[in-house]
Scaffold this motif. Structure first.
Motif, PDB file in Angstrom:
ATOM      1  N   LYS A  37       0.856  -1.152   0.039  1.00  0.00           N
ATOM      2  CA  LYS A  37       0.079   0.044  -0.250  1.00  0.00           C
ATOM      3  C   LYS A  37       0.739   1.249  -0.166  1.00  0.00           C
TER       4      LYS A  37
ATOM      5  N   THR B 156      -7.131   0.536  -3.890  1.00  0.00           N
ATOM      6  CA  THR B 156      -8.044   0.155  -2.620  1.00  0.00           C
ATOM      7  C   THR B 156      -7.519  -1.170  -2.065  1.00  0.00           C
ATOM      8  N   HIS B 157      -8.299  -1.493  -0.898  1.00  0.00           N
ATOM      9  CA  HIS B 157      -7.781  -2.550  -0.331  1.00  0.00           C
ATOM     10  C   HIS B 157      -7.771  -4.013  -1.159  1.00  0.00           C
TER      11      HIS B 157
ATOM     12  N   LYS C  19      -4.912  -6.525  -2.609  1.00  0.00           N
ATOM     13  CA  LYS C  19      -5.014  -8.046  -2.462  1.00  0.00           C
ATOM     14  C   LYS C  19      -4.930  -8.726  -3.438  1.00  0.00           C
TER      15      LYS C  19
END
Length: 239
Positions: A116, A127-128, A132
């Protein structure tokens, strides 16, 4: 007092032997009921029930490792110079420096939060879920973080055109400027603007090793000259 205790022990022993003899003549005891499966076993069964044989084995081993019931296998020694022959030694070293720069935990991995920070520093925050997905795309051991080998896979896949245009990994690779001046490109340009030299991987590797050895020899000669000059200057002042 001692004789009374001995008599009680003998009597107890006789009673046990008699009860054992009676048990031998009777019917065999009923088998003990099988223990009910634990919550962990039920969860493991649900993970592997719908998978194929190979995937089922992988999922079962991953579950056992997570539960502490098995130890991860020791991986073979990783040599980036022999596995990623399409990259020069200088390029791999530049990638390694970048990897270490963002491996703030100094554990040999770039985790979700470190990735991040990397994307934010490169000017392309994700974004998260996007982060991922980036890890998942090259996460070969399913540990949720990037090893140095998996980090090199990003550039390998990008150079081979195996990443989608909207992939966060492709964005990372494009924004990661690697100094390719040693390849004959003037100045530091984007990594993907560098052209592969028309040399075999073996001869290219040997040439780079020789260049490094020559550079070390040149530096050693310069140090000798400086030491000699310093001694001459010192002797001139002490006379």
């Amino acid at each position: 007092m001692a004789s009374e205790e001995l008599a009680q022990k003998l009597q107890r022993r006789l009673q046990l032997e008699e009860s054992g003899a009676e048990g031998d003549g009777g019917a065999a005891p009923a088998p003990a009921p099988a223990p009910a499966p634990s919550a962990g076993e039920e969860e493991r069964g649900s993970l592997t029930g719908s998978a194929g044989a190979e995937l089922s084995a992988k999922l079962a081993r991953r579950h056992d490792i997570n539960e502490g019931a098995a130890q991860p296998r020791l991986a073979a020694v990783f040599n980036p110079y022999t596995e990623f022959k399409e990259f020069s030694r200088r390029q791999i070293k530049d990638m390694e420096r970048m990897f270490r720069l963002y491996d703030s935990g100094r554990d040999g991995y770039i985790d979700l939060m470190e990735l991040k920070l990397m994307m934010e520093k490169l000017g392309a925050p994700q974004t998260h879920l996007g982060l991922k997905n980036m890890i998942k795309e090259v996460d070969e051991d399913f540990d949720g973080k990037l090893s140095f080998r998996e980090f090199l896979l990003i550039f390998h896949k990008a150079a081979a055109g195996e990443l989608e245009e909207d992939s966060g990994l492709l964005t990372l690779a494009k924004l990661s400027e690697i100094d390719v001046s040693i390849e004959g490109v003037k100045g530091a340009k984007n990594f993907f603007e560098a052209k592969v030299q028309a040399l075999s991987s073996a001869s290219k590797f040997e040439a780079e090793i020789k260049a490094e050895q020559d550079e070390r020899k040149r530096e050693e000669e310069e140090r000798k000259h400086r030491r000699a000059a310093f001694r001459e200057l010192k002797s001139a002042f002490t006379q």
